[in-house]
Structures are given as structure tokens and as C-alpha cells.
Design a protein around this motif. Structure first.
Motif, PDB file in Angstrom:
ATOM      1  N   ASN A  21      -1.553  23.109  -2.773  1.00  0.00           N
ATOM      2  CA  ASN A  21      -2.518  23.465  -3.812  1.00  0.00           C
ATOM      3  C   ASN A  21      -2.716  22.306  -4.787  1.00  0.00           C
ATOM      4  N   ALA A  22      -1.648  21.636  -5.152  1.00  0.00           N
ATOM      5  CA  ALA A  22      -1.754  20.497  -6.066  1.00  0.00           C
ATOM      6  C   ALA A  22      -2.572  19.377  -5.427  1.00  0.00           C
ATOM      7  N   VAL A  50      -5.409  25.275 -11.096  1.00  0.00           N
ATOM      8  CA  VAL A  50      -4.013  24.910 -11.348  1.00  0.00           C
ATOM      9  C   VAL A  50      -3.331  26.035 -12.121  1.00  0.00           C
ATOM     10  N   THR A  54       2.098  25.395 -10.292  1.00  0.00           N
ATOM     11  CA  THR A  54       1.609  24.119  -9.765  1.00  0.00           C
ATOM     12  C   THR A  54       1.760  23.016 -10.805  1.00  0.00           C
TER      13      THR A  54
END
Length: 70
Positions: A21-22, A50, A54
Motif C-alpha cells: 500500500n505504501a 495512507v 501505513t
């Protein structure tokens, strides 16, 4: 974490150990260098997508590499 997740990430930050995800957020925001990432680290959770977890992972990784640099 799986090494394969990081091999496809281009730019000077590609060796960072970050969740997928980051990486997706950094790519979308066109953050490709360590100085760019450090510059926004204090407000990273303001970027769309975010979450707190994260943001913590990104800051923890920045802390880890700071220790390696010392």
C-alpha cells in the motif's frame, strides 16, 4: 516480507522495506527519492490512501535506514 514486492519499485527508494500500500501511494504521488520521502514524512497520513498503520510503517523504515546511515 517478500523480497519480490520491492524488486519492481524503481528509483532510489526501491530498497526500502515498505508494505505494498505504501509503494502504491508513493508511486501515485510520484515520490521516487529518499529526500522527497523525508520531506513529507511528518505529514504522510494526509496523502490519499495512507492510513495510520501505513504512515507508521514508512516512518519506522525511515528510522531504520537512518540507523544504518549513522
Amino acid at each position: 516480507m517478500l523480497k519480490g514486492l520491492y524488486e519492481d519499485c524503481e528509483g532510489p527508494i526501491r530498497g526500502l522495506r515498505l508494505p505494498l500500500n505504501a509503494w502504491n501511494v508513493l508511486h501515485r504521488e510520484n515520490i521516487t527519492t529518499l529526500p522527497q520521502l523525508i520531506a513529507i514524512a511528518d505529514r504522510i497520513e494526509r496523502l490519499p490512501g495512507v492510513e495510520v498503520k501505513t504512515a507508521l510503517a514508512i516512518r519506522a523504515e525511515l528510522g531504520r535506514i537512518a540507523l544504518l546511515d549513522a
